[in-house]
Design a protein around this motif. Sequence first.
Motif, short mmCIF file in Angstrom:
data_model
loop_
_atom_site.label_atom_id
_atom_site.label_comp_id
_atom_site.label_asym_id
_atom_site.label_seq_id
_atom_site.Cartn_x
_atom_site.Cartn_y
_atom_site.Cartn_z
N THR A 21 0.82 -1.08 -0.04
CA THR A 21 -0.10 0.07 -0.07
C THR A 21 0.83 1.18 0.09
OG1 THR A 21 -0.01 0.05 2.30
CG2 THR A 21 -1.74 -1.21 1.49
N ARG A 22 0.41 2.38 -0.15
CA ARG A 22 1.11 3.63 -0.05
C ARG A 22 2.00 3.90 1.28
NH1 ARG A 22 -2.66 7.78 -3.13
NH2 ARG A 22 -2.41 7.42 -5.28
N ARG A 33 3.81 9.34 3.18
CA ARG A 33 2.78 8.84 2.22
C ARG A 33 2.73 9.95 1.05
NH1 ARG A 33 -1.90 6.47 5.95
NH2 ARG A 33 -0.58 7.46 7.52
N SER A 47 1.84 2.65 -9.86
CA SER A 47 0.89 2.15 -8.91
C SER A 47 -0.38 1.63 -9.52
CB SER A 47 0.35 3.23 -7.87
OG SER A 47 -0.62 4.28 -8.63
N LYS A 49 -4.53 0.57 -9.09
CA LYS A 49 -5.66 0.80 -8.42
C LYS A 49 -6.55 -0.41 -8.80
CE LYS A 49 -7.16 4.72 -7.14
NZ LYS A 49 -7.97 6.07 -6.92
N VAL A 62 -8.36 1.18 -3.89
CA VAL A 62 -7.33 1.23 -3.11
C VAL A 62 -5.94 0.99 -4.17
CG1 VAL A 62 -5.68 -0.03 -1.28
CG2 VAL A 62 -8.28 0.11 -1.13
N SER A 63 -4.96 1.95 -3.94
CA SER A 63 -3.57 1.74 -5.01
C SER A 63 -2.71 1.00 -4.39
CB SER A 63 -3.25 3.11 -5.11
OG SER A 63 -3.86 3.98 -5.68
N PHE A 64 -1.93 -0.13 -5.03
CA PHE A 64 -0.88 -0.80 -4.73
C PHE A 64 0.21 -0.51 -5.47
CE2 PHE A 64 -4.79 -2.87 -3.11
CZ PHE A 64 -4.32 -3.44 -1.89
#
Length: 87
Positions: A21-22, A33, A47, A49, A62-64
Motif C-alpha cells: 500500500t502507499r 505517504r 501504482s 488501483k 485502493v492503490s498498490f
Amino acid sequence: MRKPNIIPLTEVRPVDKIWFTRKDAAAYLGVSRDFVKALCLSGRLTSYKVCATNGKSAKDGVSFIKKSDLDSFIGRSEHRVSVHGVP
C-alpha cells in the motif's frame, strides 16, 4: 489409515511481500505517504488501483505498488546527486 504429512512450524518460511500500500511503500522507502503519492502522480513510480465492482467509483479504490517497482526506483535514485537533500 495413512497419517497426513504435517510440516512442523519451524519449517514454514515467511513469504516476501509483493504488493505494498502507499503506507507500506512509504515505510519501505523511508519517506512520507504524500511523497509516495506525488511519485505515483508524476509517473516516477507506477501504482495499480483496485476497485470494487459494487458500483463505487474508481476514487474509492485502493492503490498498490509492486515491490519490484520500489526496488527499481531505489536503484534509479542511487545514481542521482542531491543538493541539500533534494534529489
